[in-house]
Structures are given as C-alpha cells and as structure tokens.
Write a protein that holds these residues in place. Structure first.
Motif, PDB file in Angstrom:
ATOM      1  N   ARG A  67       0.673  -1.270   0.017  1.00  0.00           N
ATOM      2  CA  ARG A  67       0.043   0.245  -0.019  1.00  0.00           C
ATOM      3  C   ARG A  67       0.828   1.136   0.193  1.00  0.00           C
ATOM      4  O   ARG A  67       0.197   2.320   0.146  1.00  0.00           O
ATOM      5  CB  ARG A  67      -0.882  -0.008   1.418  1.00  0.00           C
ATOM      6  CG  ARG A  67      -1.999  -1.107   1.148  1.00  0.00           C
ATOM      7  CD  ARG A  67      -2.902  -1.083  -0.309  1.00  0.00           C
ATOM      8  NE  ARG A  67      -3.941  -1.973  -0.090  1.00  0.00           N
ATOM      9  CZ  ARG A  67      -4.693  -2.244  -0.988  1.00  0.00           C
ATOM     10  NH1 ARG A  67      -4.909  -1.248  -2.087  1.00  0.00           N
ATOM     11  NH2 ARG A  67      -5.657  -2.987  -0.940  1.00  0.00           N
ATOM     12  N   THR A  68       2.158   1.406  -0.108  1.00  0.00           N
ATOM     13  CA  THR A  68       2.950   2.413  -0.326  1.00  0.00           C
ATOM     14  C   THR A  68       3.459   2.554  -1.426  1.00  0.00           C
ATOM     15  O   THR A  68       4.193   3.534  -1.741  1.00  0.00           O
ATOM     16  CB  THR A  68       3.934   2.599   0.899  1.00  0.00           C
ATOM     17  OG1 THR A  68       4.884   1.173   0.459  1.00  0.00           O
ATOM     18  CG2 THR A  68       3.525   2.463   2.142  1.00  0.00           C
ATOM     19  N   THR A  69       3.091   1.569  -2.680  1.00  0.00           N
ATOM     20  CA  THR A  69       3.559   1.808  -3.917  1.00  0.00           C
ATOM     21  C   THR A  69       3.167   3.259  -4.531  1.00  0.00           C
ATOM     22  O   THR A  69       2.110   3.500  -4.236  1.00  0.00           O
ATOM     23  CB  THR A  69       3.458   0.779  -4.432  1.00  0.00           C
ATOM     24  OG1 THR A  69       2.065   0.541  -4.841  1.00  0.00           O
ATOM     25  CG2 THR A  69       3.967  -0.502  -4.141  1.00  0.00           C
ATOM     26  N   PRO A  70       3.880   3.830  -5.368  1.00  0.00           N
ATOM     27  CA  PRO A  70       3.626   4.994  -6.085  1.00  0.00           C
ATOM     28  C   PRO A  70       2.306   4.599  -6.991  1.00  0.00           C
ATOM     29  O   PRO A  70       1.496   5.670  -7.171  1.00  0.00           O
ATOM     30  CB  PRO A  70       4.541   5.299  -6.884  1.00  0.00           C
ATOM     31  CG  PRO A  70       5.889   4.896  -6.369  1.00  0.00           C
ATOM     32  CD  PRO A  70       5.316   3.587  -5.810  1.00  0.00           C
ATOM     33  N   ALA A  71       1.772   3.403  -7.406  1.00  0.00           N
ATOM     34  CA  ALA A  71       0.887   3.197  -8.062  1.00  0.00           C
ATOM     35  C   ALA A  71      -0.645   3.358  -7.270  1.00  0.00           C
ATOM     36  O   ALA A  71      -1.754   3.294  -7.617  1.00  0.00           O
ATOM     37  CB  ALA A  71       0.766   1.980  -8.848  1.00  0.00           C
ATOM     38  N   GLY A  72      -0.527   3.345  -5.980  1.00  0.00           N
ATOM     39  CA  GLY A  72      -1.594   3.286  -5.272  1.00  0.00           C
ATOM     40  C   GLY A  72      -2.167   4.829  -4.803  1.00  0.00           C
ATOM     41  O   GLY A  72      -1.674   5.847  -5.329  1.00  0.00           O
TER      42      GLY A  72
END
Length: 541
Positions: A497-502
């Motif tokens: 949940r911390t990836t830039p896609a989120g």
C-alpha cells in the motif's frame, strides 16, 4: 512408493456440494479421488451432509464446498458489510473505473417514504454533479501539471486513462456512501451461512434484504454460463431432429453442464438472524454511554500504535471502542484511571442510568480491576450454544493500530482480511478530508459546503434510525477502525500500500503504520520494502 505413482491434478466441472463431498469421502477412504468423484451426485452429497454435518456435527466438511457469489448494484454501505468477513476472497468495483453517469446511488427504503426523502435525493444528486465537475477540473489540472513528466513511449489512450484514473482518485471524495457498486467473492458454504446470519441481524433494510438474497442464491438454480451457451444449440438440434433419442441426448448434455443446478441446496440452511453479536454490541454501547460520558471524540486523521496491554484489558477496551466514537488510546487511558485494582473477587454489578453490567468473570481481578473484568465479560454474556465468539474477543495481538481515515481509504484497507478489524459505526463525528487538488483547482469552498450539508443530513437521518446517516456521507468523511495483526501482516500491508501506483490517501496511512512499527521494533521494520509517499510517480498505475 516411487514418484511415478504420485498424482497431482486440478478439478473442474463439479458442483460445490458434490465437490466437497468427494474430498470428504476421499479423506475417509483409500480409493483414488477420481473414482469417488465419478460416482457422486447431488443427492448423495445431500445425504452425506445430512448425516455427517447436521447429525454428527462434523462442521469442517462444510468448508469444502466453495461457492462464487456476485452482488451487483448494492450500496457502498452494504458492500462494506458484506465483505466484512475474514474467510472470503473478493473483489469490489473500483471507483477508478466506474462510469457514474450510468451507475448512481441507492435510496434506502427507510428514507424513501420519510420526510427526508427529498433532502436525501437533492444531496446525493448535488454530490454526483460536483463529482463530475471536480473530476473534469482535476483532469485538466493534472494534464498541465504533469505534461513534462509524460513518458515518451506512453500511447495517447494510456495517457488519457492515467489522467482520468488519477483525477478519479480525487473526485471520489465526493461520492456518497450510497453510491452503487458491485462485488464478487468466493467462500465456503459454512462461511456463507455465518455471513447470512450476521447480515440478517442488521438494523438496515438493504442489508437484511441482501442476506435473504444470498440465502436464495445458494439454493435456487445458479447462473450457469456454460449451460446458457449450449442451450440454443440444443434447442435447434431438437427442432431439427425430434424424437426420444434427441431428448435423451439433450438431457445428458444438460446434466453434464449442470443446467438448473443450485450451488448449495443442502448446507446453507441455518440462516436465521444471529442475535449474539447485536446483543453484545448493544450491551457494550450501554456500558460506553455510562462509562465514557463527557469524553469528546478525537477526529485527528492518522495512525496510532497502542501499547501492549493485558488481554482482558484489551478485550474490554475493544468492546468499548466498537461501541463508541473515541480513539483506542482514549478508552485505554480512561479505563486505567477508572478501574483501580480491587482485591475483591466478587464485586457488585456496576449500575448507572438504568444500566446494569453483569458480574465480572473469574480472573486476576487484583491486577486489572473489577470494572475491566466486568466489561470484558460482556463478550460472553449473550453467546448461544452454536455461536462463534464475537470478533472483539480476538485479543492478544502485539500490534494494534487505531486508524482514523477517510471512508475511501478505509474501503481499500478493509481488503486486508488476514488481520482483525474492529470497525466503528460510520457517522460524521470525525469530520472529513480535503485533498490538495481540490484546493489547487479552486473548488474548496463548494466542496466544504457540500460536505457540511451532507454531514448535517446524516445527523438527521441517524435521528430517524441509527445507521441511515452513513448513506448520505461522502467518502471524504473519516471513520475509525482497529487493525490488529502480527509483524508479517504489517509488512505485507506496508509493502503493498505504499507503492506509487496506489491512492495517495492509503499510501500515507500505510507508511504511518510502518513508521510506528519502526519506532517500536526497528529490527522488524528495517527489512520491510516500503516507499515514502513523498516519492511520487504519477504515471505508474
């Protein structure tokens, strides 16, 4: 036995109950599975379950029959309730990919015939109009802001989809929780039966209606795409070649394609409302009203990692948390102040405002205090002979995170079912979030006006019937939920949940959870692969 005798294979083309029956029979016999499955029928499965499940109580065999359920055009309010089940594998419609010019919102029957019907319709219509206006404004703003960062090899259609999706991430804050959504999930027959009983006890008409629909979906003929595709061909063949042989062939084909079969006609039987969770909640609400009166709610957005406490104190605090609108830390602090150690093993009941708490359970009363034991005992008071313990009784976790987050981010994090989630009722008491992009496109004043009006309407709806107000609350409004877990689950959430896609909202919250772990247990946190929300890649999806 050599490797040449090993057999590993997958299975398709069986109904849930005969399929579960085959595995159960296989576990009780030396015969190969393929021999069992060829001769098993729905009738045989029903007889087997009647004896071993209902008569002998071998409950685990009901876990072998798995069903696929689909619910379309239900409210976000209902979807959260339906999916508040640990043992399901599910997907819900994403707000990034929905056309809300076609899919609108649900009007509860309790509202439809009330004096607030027109106010409700007007508010939801205005929210949807503002949603489309904000989306268009933010999409234009993002097109200008990120034009220089567009990857040179990104096609125009993908570029436009990315702009729209990122703009939807902002506009979704205006969607009311009555917005229609859809979901699909897989679960065992036993889980479905427990889910139906839980939903059937809801005070809301929509959710009770869904409980009835799920029960019927299990026992009525299931939607069967294979049978649907073959049926026109069978009909044409029968018209061209009439006769008994054709009729026999058609019957054999329909049997082979499971035409007209139900998913779980035997196992999903006990679907009456489960009184125990509701009675426990109401008892905890009475206790909270008496014990926590005068304490104001803390609506600060963010994450708090609670200190580990005695499991009985955790249970008492969890019950009061679920039944109130206070933070977990507020409740723990209050219980520590109000529940001094008592040497008496049999204290008298706590009384006040017409409320009586039952005597405390046996335990180390001198260490925790009689009041804490008494409140914790509420988790067991109303339990019937066939009830699983309420979720609040799942205590003993080292990591207990109290999240105060917007409804939209909560929907995303609610999917992490490997942890224990204790969810407070959704009301306007904690306020709402304002995304930066709303300010940057100069729509903050209109946004706040709609939020305030929606919150005021929600209060009036809740006065009419508790729980109705949440239908009018946009996804921007905050709610609280406890997430109890181990370190491995925290690592999974933080990494996913911390990836830039989120979405930027849950990225921030997941990172705060990670930071809280790092402060307390740096050796556990350091290996976790997280991405600071400050690191942004607009075009990664």
């Amino acid at each position: 036995m050599g490797d040449d005798q090993r057999r590993v294979f997958s299975v398709v083309g069986t109904l849930p109950e005969p399929g579960g029956y085959a595995v159960a029979k296989f576990s009780r016999s030396a015969r190969p599975y393929q021999e069992w499955i060829r001769e098993l029928t729905q009738e045989g499965a029903s007889r087997f379950y009647e004896q071993f499940y209902f008569a002998y109580g071998h409950a685990s065999i009901a876990d072998l029959a798995h069903l696929t359920l689909v619910a379309e055009n239900i409210s976000i309010v209902a979807a959260i309730e339906v999916l508040d089940e640990q043992l399901v594998d599910a997907q819900e419609s994403s707000t990034r990919y929905q056309d809300f010019r076609r899919r609108r919102y649900f009007t509860p029957p309790e509202v439809r015939d009330s004096s607030l019907a027109s106010a409700y319709t007007e508010t939801c219509d205005r929210l949807f109009t503002a949603y489309h206006t904000l989306h268009q404004a933010v999409a234009r703003y993002f097109a200008d802001r990120y034009a220089a960062e567009r990857p040179s090899d990104m096609p125009d259609d993908e570029y436009q989809r990315t702009l729209r999706a990122r703009a939807f991430d902002v506009a979704r804050y205006l969607l009311p929780s009555s917005t229609l959504t859809g979901l699909g999930y897989l679960c065992s027959a036993r889980t479905l039966e427990r889910q139906i009983r839980r939903l059937a006890a809801s005070p809301l008409d929509e959710i009770r209606g869904i409980a009835g629909d799920l029960g019927r979906a299990a026992i009525e003929p299931a939607f069967n795409p294979l049978a649907s595709r073959i049926e026109p061909t069978l009909a044409q063949f029968a018209a061209e070649h009439p006769g008994p042989e054709t009729d026999e062939l058609a019957a054999a084909v329909r049997e082979a394609t499971l035409s007209g079969a139900a998913a779980a006609p035997t196992l999903v039987r006990h679907t009456e409302p489960s009184a125990y969770p509701r009675a426990t909640l109401e008892a905890a609400q009475a206790a909270a009203q008496h014990l926590l009166a005068g304490i104001g709610p803390d609506g600060s957005r963010g994450v708090s990692l609670a200190d580990p406490v005695d499991p009985t104190l955790e249970l008492a605090a969890t019950l009061l948390y679920r039944a109130s609108h206070l933070s977990y830390d507020q409740i723990l602090e209050h219980l520590r102040r109000q529940a001094p150690p008592s040497p008496s093993p049999s204290p008298s009941p706590v009384e006040g405002e017409g409320m009586t708490l039952p005597p405390p359970s046996r335990g180390r009363v001198g260490e925790r205090g009689a009041l804490v034991d008494t409140i914790a005992g509420l988790a067991y008071t109303h339990r019937g002979p066939h009830d699983d313990l309420v979720r609040e009784a799942r205590v003993g976790y080292q990591l207990v995170f109290d999240l105060c987050i917007d409804q939209g981010a909560f929907r995303d994090l609610h999917r992490h079912r490997n942890c224990i989630q204790i969810i407070q009722d959704f009301t306007p008491v904690y306020g709402y979030d304002v995304p930066d992009a709303v300010v940057e496109v100069s729509l903050e004043a209109e946004y706040r006006t709609l939020m305030d009006e929606s919150g005021a309407l929600a209060v009036r709806l809740d006065e009419q019937r508790a729980g109705l107000g949440q239908y009018a609350l946009p996804l921007a409004y905050r709610r609280r939920a406890l997430f109890k877990m181990d370190a491995a689950e925290l690592a999974y959430i933080a990494e996913q949940r911390t990836t830039p896609a989120g979405h930027f909202s849950y990225r921030e919250i997941a990172y705060q959870m990670y930071q809280a772990l790092r402060e307390r247990h740096p050796a556990l946190a350091d290996p976790i692969r997280v991405t600071d929300p400050a690191i942004e890649d607009f075009f990664e999806r």
